[in-house]
Design a protein around this motif. Structure first.
Motif, PDB file in Angstrom:
ATOM      1  N   ARG A 133       0.834  -1.203   0.000  1.00 43.51           N
ATOM      2  CA  ARG A 133       0.000   0.000   0.000  1.00 43.51           C
ATOM      3  C   ARG A 133       0.870   1.257   0.000  1.00 43.51           C
ATOM      4  O   ARG A 133       0.530   2.261  -0.630  1.00 43.51           O
ATOM      5  CB  ARG A 133      -0.929  -0.006   1.212  1.00 43.51           C
ATOM      6  N   ARG A 134       1.996   1.207   0.698  1.00 44.77           N
ATOM      7  CA  ARG A 134       2.928   2.347   0.683  1.00 44.77           C
ATOM      8  C   ARG A 134       3.537   2.526  -0.705  1.00 44.77           C
ATOM      9  O   ARG A 134       3.726   3.647  -1.179  1.00 44.77           O
ATOM     10  CB  ARG A 134       4.019   2.137   1.733  1.00 44.77           C
ATOM     11  N   VAL A 135       3.835   1.402  -1.341  1.00 36.21           N
ATOM     12  CA  VAL A 135       4.366   1.467  -2.710  1.00 36.21           C
ATOM     13  C   VAL A 135       3.309   2.052  -3.643  1.00 36.21           C
ATOM     14  O   VAL A 135       3.604   2.901  -4.488  1.00 36.21           O
ATOM     15  CB  VAL A 135       4.802   0.063  -3.197  1.00 36.21           C
ATOM     16  N   LEU A 136       2.062   1.603  -3.483  1.00 38.13           N
ATOM     17  CA  LEU A 136       0.979   2.111  -4.317  1.00 38.13           C
ATOM     18  C   LEU A 136       0.792   3.612  -4.114  1.00 38.13           C
ATOM     19  O   LEU A 136       0.577   4.353  -5.082  1.00 38.13           O
ATOM     20  CB  LEU A 136      -0.320   1.366  -3.989  1.00 38.13           C
ATOM     21  N   ALA A 137       0.877   4.072  -2.874  1.00 37.17           N
ATOM     22  CA  ALA A 137       0.735   5.505  -2.590  1.00 37.17           C
ATOM     23  C   ALA A 137       1.822   6.294  -3.309  1.00 37.17           C
ATOM     24  O   ALA A 137       1.571   7.387  -3.841  1.00 37.17           O
ATOM     25  CB  ALA A 137       0.795   5.751  -1.087  1.00 37.17           C
ATOM     26  N   HIS A 138       3.034   5.756  -3.333  1.00 34.65           N
ATOM     27  CA  HIS A 138       4.140   6.403  -4.045  1.00 34.65           C
ATOM     28  C   HIS A 138       3.829   6.467  -5.543  1.00 34.65           C
ATOM     29  O   HIS A 138       4.053   7.503  -6.194  1.00 34.65           O
ATOM     30  CB  HIS A 138       5.437   5.639  -3.795  1.00 34.65           C
ATOM     31  N   MET A 139       3.303   5.380  -6.093  1.00 29.27           N
ATOM     32  CA  MET A 139       2.965   5.344  -7.516  1.00 29.27           C
ATOM     33  C   MET A 139       1.851   6.340  -7.832  1.00 29.27           C
ATOM     34  O   MET A 139       1.876   7.005  -8.870  1.00 29.27           O
ATOM     35  CB  MET A 139       2.552   3.916  -7.918  1.00 29.27           C
ATOM     36  N   GLN A 140       0.875   6.444  -6.956  1.00 31.48           N
ATOM     37  CA  GLN A 140      -0.232   7.378  -7.174  1.00 31.48           C
ATOM     38  C   GLN A 140       0.244   8.830  -7.177  1.00 31.48           C
ATOM     39  O   GLN A 140      -0.319   9.671  -7.870  1.00 31.48           O
ATOM     40  CB  GLN A 140      -1.296   7.171  -6.090  1.00 31.48           C
ATOM     41  N   GLU A 141       1.289   9.102  -6.415  1.00 32.70           N
ATOM     42  CA  GLU A 141       1.812  10.464  -6.326  1.00 32.70           C
ATOM     43  C   GLU A 141       2.772  10.786  -7.454  1.00 32.70           C
ATOM     44  O   GLU A 141       2.890  11.943  -7.870  1.00 32.70           O
ATOM     45  CB  GLU A 141       2.508  10.661  -4.977  1.00 32.70           C
ATOM     46  N   HIS A 142       3.452   9.763  -7.982  1.00 34.04           N
ATOM     47  CA  HIS A 142       4.546  10.014  -8.933  1.00 34.04           C
ATOM     48  C   HIS A 142       4.348   9.326 -10.290  1.00 34.04           C
ATOM     49  O   HIS A 142       5.315   9.166 -11.031  1.00 34.04           O
ATOM     50  CB  HIS A 142       5.872   9.552  -8.326  1.00 34.04           C
ATOM     51  N   TYR A 143       3.114   8.926 -10.627  1.00 33.13           N
ATOM     52  CA  TYR A 143       2.900   8.190 -11.874  1.00 33.13           C
ATOM     53  C   TYR A 143       3.338   8.974 -13.105  1.00 33.13           C
ATOM     54  O   TYR A 143       3.663   8.397 -14.147  1.00 33.13           O
ATOM     55  CB  TYR A 143       1.426   7.786 -12.022  1.00 33.13           C
ATOM     56  N   GLU A 145       6.006  10.592 -13.456  1.00 32.51           N
ATOM     57  CA  GLU A 145       7.471  10.631 -13.519  1.00 32.51           C
ATOM     58  C   GLU A 145       8.001   9.279 -13.992  1.00 32.51           C
ATOM     59  O   GLU A 145       7.247   8.357 -14.264  1.00 32.51           O
ATOM     60  CB  GLU A 145       8.023  10.984 -12.129  1.00 32.51           C
ATOM     61  N   GLY A 146       9.321   9.174 -14.053  1.00 33.96           N
ATOM     62  CA  GLY A 146       9.956   7.943 -14.514  1.00 33.96           C
ATOM     63  C   GLY A 146      10.039   6.902 -13.405  1.00 33.96           C
ATOM     64  O   GLY A 146      11.123   6.633 -12.872  1.00 33.96           O
ATOM     65  N   VAL A 147       8.907   6.330 -13.046  1.00 33.51           N
ATOM     66  CA  VAL A 147       8.867   5.325 -11.979  1.00 33.51           C
ATOM     67  C   VAL A 147       9.547   4.047 -12.461  1.00 33.51           C
ATOM     68  O   VAL A 147       9.229   3.525 -13.528  1.00 33.51           O
ATOM     69  CB  VAL A 147       7.404   5.026 -11.575  1.00 33.51           C
ATOM     70  N   ARG A 148      10.466   3.529 -11.637  1.00 29.80           N
ATOM     71  CA  ARG A 148      11.190   2.307 -11.993  1.00 29.80           C
ATOM     72  C   ARG A 148      10.781   1.187 -11.045  1.00 29.80           C
ATOM     73  O   ARG A 148      10.739   1.377  -9.822  1.00 29.80           O
ATOM     74  CB  ARG A 148      12.699   2.529 -11.936  1.00 29.80           C
ATOM     75  N   ILE A 149      10.514   0.020 -11.597  1.00 27.59           N
ATOM     76  CA  ILE A 149      10.065  -1.123 -10.801  1.00 27.59           C
ATOM     77  C   ILE A 149      11.124  -1.559  -9.778  1.00 27.59           C
ATOM     78  O   ILE A 149      10.767  -1.843  -8.623  1.00 27.59           O
ATOM     79  CB  ILE A 149       9.666  -2.306 -11.704  1.00 27.59           C
ATOM     80  N   PRO A 150      12.424  -1.604 -10.126  1.00 26.41           N
ATOM     81  CA  PRO A 150      13.421  -1.970  -9.109  1.00 26.41           C
ATOM     82  C   PRO A 150      13.411  -1.020  -7.904  1.00 26.41           C
ATOM     83  O   PRO A 150      13.622  -1.449  -6.765  1.00 26.41           O
ATOM     84  CB  PRO A 150      14.750  -1.887  -9.870  1.00 26.41           C
ATOM     85  N   MET A 155      11.789  -0.109  -2.169  1.00 26.18           N
ATOM     86  CA  MET A 155      10.939   0.557  -1.182  1.00 26.18           C
ATOM     87  C   MET A 155      10.188  -0.461  -0.317  1.00 26.18           C
ATOM     88  O   MET A 155       9.983  -0.262   0.883  1.00 26.18           O
ATOM     89  CB  MET A 155       9.916   1.454  -1.874  1.00 26.18           C
ATOM     90  N   ALA A 156       9.776  -1.570  -0.943  1.00 25.98           N
ATOM     91  CA  ALA A 156       9.004  -2.596  -0.233  1.00 25.98           C
ATOM     92  C   ALA A 156       9.884  -3.607   0.480  1.00 25.98           C
ATOM     93  O   ALA A 156       9.375  -4.456   1.211  1.00 25.98           O
ATOM     94  CB  ALA A 156       8.089  -3.318  -1.225  1.00 25.98           C
ATOM     95  N   GLY A 157      11.200  -3.521   0.271  1.00 22.93           N
ATOM     96  CA  GLY A 157      12.100  -4.501   0.869  1.00 22.93           C
ATOM     97  C   GLY A 157      11.952  -5.872   0.242  1.00 22.93           C
ATOM     98  O   GLY A 157      12.096  -6.897   0.906  1.00 22.93           O
ATOM     99  N   LEU A 158      11.674  -5.898  -1.065  1.00 28.74           N
ATOM    100  CA  LEU A 158      11.450  -7.148  -1.782  1.00 28.74           C
ATOM    101  C   LEU A 158      12.302  -7.180  -3.044  1.00 28.74           C
ATOM    102  O   LEU A 158      12.758  -6.136  -3.524  1.00 28.74           O
ATOM    103  CB  LEU A 158       9.970  -7.279  -2.185  1.00 28.74           C
ATOM    104  N   ALA A 161      11.087  -9.913  -8.400  1.00 30.48           N
ATOM    105  CA  ALA A 161      10.230 -11.083  -8.587  1.00 30.48           C
ATOM    106  C   ALA A 161       9.201 -11.190  -7.461  1.00 30.48           C
ATOM    107  O   ALA A 161       8.024 -11.505  -7.703  1.00 30.48           O
ATOM    108  CB  ALA A 161      11.072 -12.349  -8.659  1.00 30.48           C
ATOM    109  N   GLN A 162       9.632 -10.926  -6.232  1.00 28.29           N
ATOM    110  CA  GLN A 162       8.700 -10.975  -5.095  1.00 28.29           C
ATOM    111  C   GLN A 162       7.647  -9.876  -5.206  1.00 28.29           C
ATOM    112  O   GLN A 162       6.469 -10.099  -4.927  1.00 28.29           O
ATOM    113  CB  GLN A 162       9.477 -10.818  -3.785  1.00 28.29           C
ATOM    114  N   LEU A 163       8.082  -8.679  -5.617  1.00 28.47           N
ATOM    115  CA  LEU A 163       7.138  -7.570  -5.782  1.00 28.47           C
ATOM    116  C   LEU A 163       6.074  -7.923  -6.823  1.00 28.47           C
ATOM    117  O   LEU A 163       4.883  -7.691  -6.605  1.00 28.47           O
ATOM    118  CB  LEU A 163       7.881  -6.303  -6.197  1.00 28.47           C
ATOM    119  N   GLU A 164       6.510  -8.481  -7.933  1.00 29.39           N
ATOM    120  CA  GLU A 164       5.576  -8.878  -8.989  1.00 29.39           C
ATOM    121  C   GLU A 164       4.574  -9.895  -8.450  1.00 29.39           C
ATOM    122  O   GLU A 164       3.358  -9.772  -8.664  1.00 29.39           O
ATOM    123  CB  GLU A 164       6.349  -9.491 -10.165  1.00 29.39           C
ATOM    124  N   ARG A 165       5.076 -10.890  -7.737  1.00 31.19           N
ATOM    125  CA  ARG A 165       4.210 -11.963  -7.235  1.00 31.19           C
ATOM    126  C   ARG A 165       3.197 -11.432  -6.229  1.00 31.19           C
ATOM    127  O   ARG A 165       2.009 -11.746  -6.294  1.00 31.19           O
ATOM    128  CB  ARG A 165       5.069 -13.066  -6.604  1.00 31.19           C
TER     129      ARG A 165
END
Length: 245
Positions: A133-143, A145-150, A155-158, A161-165
Motif C-alpha cells: 500500500r505504501r508502494v501504491l501511494a508512491h505510484m499514485q503520487e509520482h505516476y 514521472e519515470g517510476v522504476r520497478i526496481p 521501497m518494499a524490501g522485496l 520477482a517478489q514484488l511482482e508476485r
C-alpha cells in the motif's frame, strides 16, 4: 472429457463479474453469457448471437476489438490484457481479458474463445498488504514521472520477482499494469479538458505522444483524440441530467 461452449455458457451466466464469449472465424458471436448481454444494454442472448463487435460496440472500439480478434485467429494468445471497457451506458470498467484460438479436434482454428474479468478489490488481509500500500501511494503520487520497478521493490524490501508476485496476489495486477492503470485513468480525466494530447501524455508519464497513443488505444480501445471526442459528446447529456435532478 471435453466441455463444449454450450455447457460453459450457462455456468458463466452465474458470474456477474465475468464476461464470457465465443466467436466464429468471421468474428460473429456464437456464445455470450448474460453478463455481456446486460452490459451491452440488451435483454436477450439472441440480440448478441450472430453479430460482430462492430455492430454491438461504439464504432471505434468495435474496430479495435475486431483487430484483436484477428490476431487471435492467427494463433496469438492474449493473457491478462489490462483493458477499460466502455459500454452503452458510457460507464468505464477495468478488466483483465484473456483470449485464445478455439481449436477443432484436428487442431484447426475455428474461432475465438475468451473471458474478461472485472478487477476486484485489493486483498487487504495479505501479509504484505501494508508494504504494498505504501508502494501504491508512491505510484499514485509520482505516476507522471519515470517510476522504476526496481526502485519500488527496494521501497518494499522485496526483490523484483517478489514484488511482482505479491502485487498479483493483492491487486490482481503487476506493478507495471498498476502504473499503466494510474496513467490511463489520469489521461482520461485530463482529456475532458483543453490541454493538447501531447501535453497530457507527457503529464501522465509517457515518453512521447506516439507511446501515449499506442498504450491508450491498447487499453481503452480508441485513440486519445477519439476518446476526447466521445467524452465531449457525452457532456451535454450529463449536464442535462444534472439540471433535471
Amino acid at each position: 472429457m471435453k466441455i463444449s461452449a454450450d455447457e460453459l455458457e450457462p455456468l458463466f451466466d452465474a458470474l456477474p463479474d465475468v464476461v464470457f464469449f465465443v466467436k466464429d472465424t468471421e468474428g460473429r458471436y456464437t456464445h455470450a453469457n448474460l453478463t455481456l448481454v446486460r452490459r451491452l444494454g440488451l435483454k436477450h442472448r439472441s440480440d448478441v448471437i450472430g453479430k460482430d463487435v462492430t455492430e454491438l460496440f461504439p464504432t471505434i472500439m468495435g474496430g479495435s476489438y475486431a483487430a484483436q480478434d484477428r490476431r487471435v485467429l492467427t494463433g496469438e494468445l492474449i493473457e491478462n490484457q489490462l483493458e477499460v471497457h466502455i459500454f452503452n451506458n458510457r460507464t468505464p470498467g477495468w478488466c483483465l481479458t484473456c483470449k485464445r484460438p478455439l481449436l477443432s479436434s484436428r487442431g484447426e482454428i475455428r474461432g475465438v474463445i475468451g473471458i474478461s474479468r472485472d478487477l476486484g478489490f485489493p486483498d487487504g488481509k495479505h501479509p504484505t498488504y501494508e508494504r504494498l500500500r505504501r508502494v501504491l501511494a508512491h505510484m499514485q503520487e509520482h505516476y507522471g514521472e519515470g517510476v522504476r520497478i526496481p526502485t519500488l521493490a527496494q521501497m518494499a524490501g522485496l526483490s523484483v520477482a517478489q514484488l511482482e508476485r505479491h502485487f498479483r496476489r493483492v491487486f490482481q495486477l503487476t506493478p507495471q499494469q498498476v502504473l499503466t492503470k494510474l496513467r490511463i485513468e489520469a489521461a482520461m480525466r485530463l482529456l475532458s479538458g483543453d490541454d493538447s494530447v501531447a501535453a497530457i501524455g507527457m503529464a501522465c508519464g509517457f515518453v512521447d505522444q506516439s507511446a501515449f497513443a499506442r498504450q491508450f488505444k491498447a487499453t481503452v480501445g480508441m485513440t486519445p483524440s477519439d476518446y476526447r471526442g466521445m467524452a465531449q459528446r457525452a457532456q451535454p447529456v450529463v449536464a442535462q441530467r444534472a439540471a433535471v435532478s
